[in-house]
Write a protein that holds these residues in place. Structure first.
Motif, PDB file in Angstrom:
ATOM      1  N   LEU A  95      -8.578   8.354   2.660  1.00  0.00           N
ATOM      2  CA  LEU A  95      -7.515   8.415   3.663  1.00  0.00           C
ATOM      3  C   LEU A  95      -7.468   7.124   4.480  1.00  0.00           C
ATOM      4  N   ARG A  96      -8.667   6.598   4.800  1.00  0.00           N
ATOM      5  CA  ARG A  96      -8.708   5.328   5.547  1.00  0.00           C
ATOM      6  C   ARG A  96      -8.064   4.216   4.721  1.00  0.00           C
ATOM      7  N   ILE A  97      -8.330   4.222   3.401  1.00  0.00           N
ATOM      8  CA  ILE A  97      -7.741   3.211   2.521  1.00  0.00           C
ATOM      9  C   ILE A  97      -6.225   3.365   2.471  1.00  0.00           C
ATOM     10  N   ALA A  98      -5.771   4.605   2.263  1.00  0.00           N
ATOM     11  CA  ALA A  98      -4.332   4.856   2.127  1.00  0.00           C
ATOM     12  C   ALA A  98      -3.574   4.486   3.395  1.00  0.00           C
ATOM     13  N   ALA A  99      -4.270   4.484   4.545  1.00  0.00           N
ATOM     14  CA  ALA A  99      -3.620   4.163   5.819  1.00  0.00           C
ATOM     15  C   ALA A  99      -3.559   2.653   6.056  1.00  0.00           C
ATOM     16  N   GLN A 100      -4.169   1.870   5.153  1.00  0.00           N
ATOM     17  CA  GLN A 100      -4.178   0.416   5.309  1.00  0.00           C
ATOM     18  C   GLN A 100      -2.961  -0.221   4.652  1.00  0.00           C
ATOM     19  N   PRO A 101      -2.181  -1.010   5.390  1.00  0.00           N
ATOM     20  CA  PRO A 101      -1.080  -1.720   4.723  1.00  0.00           C
ATOM     21  C   PRO A 101      -1.605  -2.655   3.631  1.00  0.00           C
ATOM     22  N   TRP A 102      -2.817  -3.165   3.827  1.00  0.00           N
ATOM     23  CA  TRP A 102      -3.378  -4.140   2.884  1.00  0.00           C
ATOM     24  C   TRP A 102      -3.449  -3.612   1.454  1.00  0.00           C
ATOM     25  N   VAL A 103      -3.767  -2.311   1.323  1.00  0.00           N
ATOM     26  CA  VAL A 103      -3.947  -1.786  -0.028  1.00  0.00           C
ATOM     27  C   VAL A 103      -2.625  -1.835  -0.802  1.00  0.00           C
ATOM     28  N   TYR A 104      -1.494  -1.677  -0.091  1.00  0.00           N
ATOM     29  CA  TYR A 104      -0.205  -1.720  -0.773  1.00  0.00           C
ATOM     30  C   TYR A 104       0.168  -3.157  -1.136  1.00  0.00           C
ATOM     31  N   LEU A 105      -0.277  -4.093  -0.315  1.00  0.00           N
ATOM     32  CA  LEU A 105      -0.075  -5.504  -0.645  1.00  0.00           C
ATOM     33  C   LEU A 105      -0.895  -5.856  -1.889  1.00  0.00           C
ATOM     34  N   ALA A 106      -2.122  -5.306  -1.964  1.00  0.00           N
ATOM     35  CA  ALA A 106      -2.981  -5.561  -3.122  1.00  0.00           C
ATOM     36  C   ALA A 106      -2.337  -5.026  -4.400  1.00  0.00           C
ATOM     37  N   ILE A 107      -1.803  -3.815  -4.320  1.00  0.00           N
ATOM     38  CA  ILE A 107      -1.164  -3.214  -5.497  1.00  0.00           C
ATOM     39  C   ILE A 107       0.084  -4.016  -5.882  1.00  0.00           C
ATOM     40  N   SER A 108       0.854  -4.461  -4.862  1.00  0.00           N
ATOM     41  CA  SER A 108       2.040  -5.289  -5.147  1.00  0.00           C
ATOM     42  C   SER A 108       1.629  -6.576  -5.855  1.00  0.00           C
ATOM     43  N   GLY A 109       0.514  -7.161  -5.397  1.00  0.00           N
ATOM     44  CA  GLY A 109       0.013  -8.383  -6.029  1.00  0.00           C
ATOM     45  C   GLY A 109      -0.294  -8.150  -7.499  1.00  0.00           C
ATOM     46  N   TYR A 110      -0.929  -7.024  -7.802  1.00  0.00           N
ATOM     47  CA  TYR A 110      -1.258  -6.698  -9.197  1.00  0.00           C
ATOM     48  C   TYR A 110      -0.004  -6.530 -10.042  1.00  0.00           C
ATOM     49  N   ILE A 111       0.998  -5.840  -9.479  1.00  0.00           N
ATOM     50  CA  ILE A 111       2.234  -5.602 -10.235  1.00  0.00           C
ATOM     51  C   ILE A 111       2.960  -6.930 -10.480  1.00  0.00           C
ATOM     52  N   GLY A 112       3.017  -7.768  -9.441  1.00  0.00           N
ATOM     53  CA  GLY A 112       3.641  -9.083  -9.593  1.00  0.00           C
ATOM     54  C   GLY A 112       2.929  -9.915 -10.647  1.00  0.00           C
ATOM     55  N   ALA A 113       1.587  -9.874 -10.630  1.00  0.00           N
ATOM     56  CA  ALA A 113       0.796 -10.643 -11.591  1.00  0.00           C
ATOM     57  C   ALA A 113       1.057 -10.141 -13.010  1.00  0.00           C
ATOM     58  N   PHE A 136       3.857  -8.724 -14.272  1.00  0.00           N
ATOM     59  CA  PHE A 136       5.154  -9.188 -14.764  1.00  0.00           C
ATOM     60  C   PHE A 136       5.126 -10.685 -15.070  1.00  0.00           C
ATOM     61  N   THR A 137       4.434 -11.450 -14.213  1.00  0.00           N
ATOM     62  CA  THR A 137       4.356 -12.892 -14.442  1.00  0.00           C
ATOM     63  C   THR A 137       3.585 -13.191 -15.729  1.00  0.00           C
ATOM     64  N   TRP A 138       2.486 -12.463 -15.933  1.00  0.00           N
ATOM     65  CA  TRP A 138       1.629 -12.719 -17.094  1.00  0.00           C
ATOM     66  C   TRP A 138       2.373 -12.433 -18.403  1.00  0.00           C
ATOM     67  N   ILE A 139       3.100 -11.295 -18.449  1.00  0.00           N
ATOM     68  CA  ILE A 139       3.873 -10.966 -19.659  1.00  0.00           C
ATOM     69  C   ILE A 139       4.935 -12.047 -19.904  1.00  0.00           C
ATOM     70  N   SER A 140       5.590 -12.504 -18.826  1.00  0.00           N
ATOM     71  CA  SER A 140       6.611 -13.545 -18.981  1.00  0.00           C
ATOM     72  C   SER A 140       5.999 -14.826 -19.524  1.00  0.00           C
ATOM     73  N   LEU A 141       4.796 -15.171 -19.043  1.00  0.00           N
ATOM     74  CA  LEU A 141       4.120 -16.369 -19.542  1.00  0.00           C
ATOM     75  C   LEU A 141       3.785 -16.219 -21.027  1.00  0.00           C
TER      76      LEU A 141
END
Lengths: 132, 125
Positions: free
Chosen positions: A41-59, A61-66
């Motif tokens: 619950l502490r993790i889910a309440a952190q905005p940072w964790v969603y930024l981390a997941i967004s970073g993974y998703i962005g990476a 899509f970029t990797w497949i494009s490369l």
């Protein structure tokens, strides 16, 4: 082609580094770690964790494009520049001082990527040549 | 290295390699290219991509690799674990050559070798 690689890897490294830094931020904000619902619950309440997941998703899509154009062997090696960017970001943001062996390793990785950049230039020149 | 640690290590290299090769295969699948060139562009390319079994094999491998990595790190200190990365780089280089006929020029070999060495040095000390 060189511009495509440059922009692609720049995006990949930014997303990867963003994800790693955000995971560290999440872990610190949600400390102490424990395998219980309170920790989740502490993790889910952190905005940072969603930024981390967004970073993974962005990476992703970029990797497949490369990979549409880049050979997977050299590209996978070049993606390890992430080790260096995360090292410097950790120093800058968390004050984690890299020791001498780590700096030497970072130097070797950077040297390897410069050599790979030259090899791409050579491949391109040869492709140009064979086309006449 | 105990037996269990070896198999966790082997499983990690195995799934990382399968994952990368599957992503490469999915990314260059001729079906996606045809869809993209057929006027659909990037949207058609990505819509075709999600229908490629190779893409899902790659995602499954990533998840498996992540779980094995966590199990591995509970038994081995992180500094020893990072050495894994260097082995992955070399294995994926060799299999990229075998499966996708990627040329391994001397410059490429030197560049990949330096990166693998650098990753090992960062991890080993």
């Amino acid at each position: 082609m060189r511009k495509f690689y440059l922009i692609g890897f720049l995006f990949l490294l930014s997303f990867d580094t963003l994800a790693q830094i955000s995971f560290k931020m999440t872990a610190e904000a949600a400390a102490p770690p424990a395998l219980d619902s309170a920790w989740f619950l502490r993790i889910a309440a952190q905005p940072w964790v969603y930024l981390a997941i967004s970073g993974y998703i962005g990476a992703f899509f970029t990797w497949i494009s490369l990979l549409r154009r880049a050979p997977v062997g050299p590209a996978f090696a070049a993606a390890h520049l992430e080790v260096v960017t995360v090292m410097f970001a950790s120093f800058w943001i968390f004050g984690e001082q890299p020791d001498l062996p780590r700096l030497a390793g970072a130097g070797l990785i950077i040297a390897g990527i410069i050599v790979l950049a030259f090899s791409e230039k050579q491949q391109e020149a040869e492709a140009e040549h064979s086309r006449g | 290295m105990s037996n269990l640690v070896f198999w966790l290590w082997f499983g990690n290299v195995f799934f990382d390699t399968i994952g990368q090769l599957a992503f490469k295969a999915a990314a260059i699948a001729p079906e996606n290219k045809l869809a993209a060139e057929g006027g659909g562009g990037l949207v058609a390319y990505w819509c075709g991509l999600v229908r490629r079994p190779a893409l899902w094999l790659g995602i499954f491998s990533y998840v498996a690799e992540f779980l094995l990595w966590l199990a591995f790190l509970t038994l081995v200190p992180l500094s020893e674990g990072v050495l894994l990365g260097s082995v992955n780089i070399i294995v994926i280089m060799i299999l990229g050559r075998l499966f996708f006929h990627e040329s391994l020029t001397p410059l490429r070999l030197i560049g990949i070798g330096l990166v693998a060495l650098g990753v090992a040095v960062v991890g080993a000390f």
